[in-house]
Design an enzyme around this catalytic site. Structure first.
Site, PDB file in Angstrom:
ATOM      1  N   ASP A 153      -6.809 -12.975  -2.262  1.00 50.10           N
ATOM      2  CA  ASP A 153      -6.108 -11.694  -2.396  1.00 50.10           C
ATOM      3  C   ASP A 153      -5.645 -11.501  -3.840  1.00 50.10           C
ATOM      4  O   ASP A 153      -4.581 -10.921  -4.106  1.00 50.10           O
ATOM      5  CB  ASP A 153      -4.930 -11.595  -1.435  1.00 50.10           C
ATOM      6  CG  ASP A 153      -4.435 -10.155  -1.281  1.00 50.10           C
ATOM      7  OD1 ASP A 153      -5.214  -9.225  -1.560  1.00 50.10           O
ATOM      8  OD2 ASP A 153      -3.268  -9.970  -0.880  1.00 50.10           O
ATOM      9  N   HIS A 173      -5.111 -11.472   6.082  1.00 46.97           N
ATOM     10  CA  HIS A 173      -3.994 -12.287   5.576  1.00 46.97           C
ATOM     11  C   HIS A 173      -2.926 -12.566   6.645  1.00 46.97           C
ATOM     12  O   HIS A 173      -1.872 -11.945   6.683  1.00 46.97           O
ATOM     13  CB  HIS A 173      -3.392 -11.749   4.282  1.00 46.97           C
ATOM     14  CG  HIS A 173      -3.130 -10.280   4.198  1.00 46.97           C
ATOM     15  ND1 HIS A 173      -2.432  -9.575   5.157  1.00 46.97           N
ATOM     16  CD2 HIS A 173      -3.431  -9.384   3.224  1.00 46.97           C
ATOM     17  CE1 HIS A 173      -2.319  -8.321   4.794  1.00 46.97           C
ATOM     18  NE2 HIS A 173      -2.926  -8.180   3.626  1.00 46.97           N
ATOM     19  N   HIS A 219       0.834  -1.198   0.000  1.00 52.54           N
ATOM     20  CA  HIS A 219       0.000   0.000   0.000  1.00 52.54           C
ATOM     21  C   HIS A 219       0.873   1.253   0.000  1.00 52.54           C
ATOM     22  O   HIS A 219       1.983   1.259   0.551  1.00 52.54           O
ATOM     23  CB  HIS A 219      -0.911   0.020   1.231  1.00 52.54           C
ATOM     24  CG  HIS A 219      -1.980  -1.018   1.202  1.00 52.54           C
ATOM     25  ND1 HIS A 219      -3.317  -0.711   1.106  1.00 52.54           N
ATOM     26  CD2 HIS A 219      -1.918  -2.372   1.242  1.00 52.54           C
ATOM     27  CE1 HIS A 219      -4.030  -1.821   1.108  1.00 52.54           C
ATOM     28  NE2 HIS A 219      -3.197  -2.853   1.184  1.00 52.54           N
ATOM     29  N   GLY A 229      -0.091  -8.828  -3.961  1.00 53.39           N
ATOM     30  CA  GLY A 229      -1.306  -9.613  -4.111  1.00 53.39           C
ATOM     31  C   GLY A 229      -0.997 -10.936  -4.775  1.00 53.39           C
ATOM     32  O   GLY A 229       0.163 -11.322  -4.966  1.00 53.39           O
TER      33      GLY A 229
END
Length: 365
Positions: A258, A201, A130, A288
């Site tokens: 994901d 996760h 992110h 991901g």
């Protein structure tokens, strides 16, 4: 005139229990019977449609910016791969951008989309892939205005405003998951008391397992109040760690894909490449997964030795119950449902969504 179909399989998982040879009778899209079967079955295994609580996109279709037509293509593609229900997942962005994306997806009319998962921007210190510059403290006003279509929010637990944000979301009926965070014991206990019900996760982007120090992964594994999301693509989490998670929490693991759109525009701009089977940023940070949820189930069984019904439960009834959709992830007499058929190697060969038309999604073996 009634439309009847009998689907036979060598094994049948109803969302809770694994049965032997079975015949499932469907009349006008409703399960009329599920009975023992003798003879040569059509399929090796039949189980409920898979429910993915963390799906950002797939291949070249991203949930954040695809137009309605491409989103429909994604929806059908996922169904053919066994994922008949999912939370479209949005990652960290500016709040006005996220608001636009939420509104667009909420009105997209996708058959399989049962809500949204917001993975950001209210994360903690473990930002991972992110954009750290966009991660921010929780905004109570923005959270209070979220539509009901938002079903799951990942939030960091280190910020002083996190506890109140968790309480606010829980009061709206939103499931709150701790993720991208490295809390101390007090912060974690406060988050649990406020209503945290999941960890995003497990093992990834969080403090881990240490024999003396507190870590979120260890705390989540040893607390039955939370479900642990887990990416079993064999890249995010190595097989022994997957095995440990299921051994400790056989009823408390929620498999997620994901998956991301690794060929979408954002991926090209960010320099994402498939490296050894997983999307990664130029610095090696995982961005991901490219693995569908059905393959995560298969790999958990074949590569990690997880018992079949345990792995299937983690991708069917467990996620469904967590987000309040007990009608999904199960095959129940007297109701319509989603179903998936696999071959002996647990690869998806056909899916049925909502069963109304008995129209199957074929997939290549």
């Amino acid at each position: 005139m009634s439309l009847t179909e009998v689907i036979t399989s060598e094994r049948f998982f109803d969302g809770h229990t694994l049965h032997g040879p079975s015949a499932i009778t469907v009349v006008d899209g409703v399960i009329e019977a599920a009975e023992p079967f003798s003879g040569t079955p059509e399929h090796s295994l039949v189980h409920p449609g898979l429910v993915d609580l963390q799906m950002n996109g797939f291949d070249d279709v991203d949930c954040s910016d695809a137009d309605p037509g491409r989103l429909m293509e994604l929806d059908s593609r996922l169904a053919s791969l066994g994922t008949t229900s999912y939370l479209a997942t949005l990652i960290t962005a500016e709040l006005d951008v996220m608001s636009e994306r939420i509104n667009r997806l909420a009105h997209a009319g996708l058959d399989g989309c049962i809500g949204l998962h917001l993975e950001g921007p209210f994360l903690g210190s473990a930002t991972g892939a992110h954009a750290a510059s966009l991660v921010r403290a929780p905004d109570p006003g923005w959270l209070a205005d979220l539509p009901d279509f938002v079903r799951l929010v990942t939030i960091g637990t280190e910020h002083p405003a996190s506890v109140e944000a968790i309480r606010l979301l829980c009061s709206k009926g939103v499931v709150v998951s701790a993720g991208h965070t490295r809390p101390d014991r007090e912060q974690w206990n406060d988050a649990l008391t406020a209503g945290i019900r999941m960890v995003t996760h497990l093992f990834n982007a969080m403090s881990g397992i240490h024999h003396r120090d507190f870590g979120l992964a260890l705390a989540a594994l040893t607390d039955d109040r939370v479900v642990t999301g887990l990416i079993a693509d064999m890249h995010h989490v190595q097989p022994d760690a997957v095995r440990v998670a299921f051994a400790v929490k056989p009823h408390g693991v929620c498999l997620v894909s994901d998956s991301v759109a690794w060929r979408a525009r954002w991926a090209e701009r960010a320099g994402v490449r498939i490296v050894n089977g997983v999307p990664a940023l130029p610095d090696g940070t995982l961005a991901g997964s490219s693995t569908p949820l059905a393959d995560c189930v298969r790999l958990a069984v074949t590569e990690c030795g997880v018992e079949l019904s345990t792995a299937l439960r983690a991708a069917t009834s467990t996620p469904s119950v967590l987000v309040g959709r007990r009608d999904l992830g199960v095959i129940t007499v007297g109701r319509s449902c989603d179903m998936v058929a696999t071959d002996a190697s647990l690869r998806v060969v056909k899916t049925w969504r909502r069963l109304q038309s008995l129209r199957g999604f074929q997939t290549d073996i």
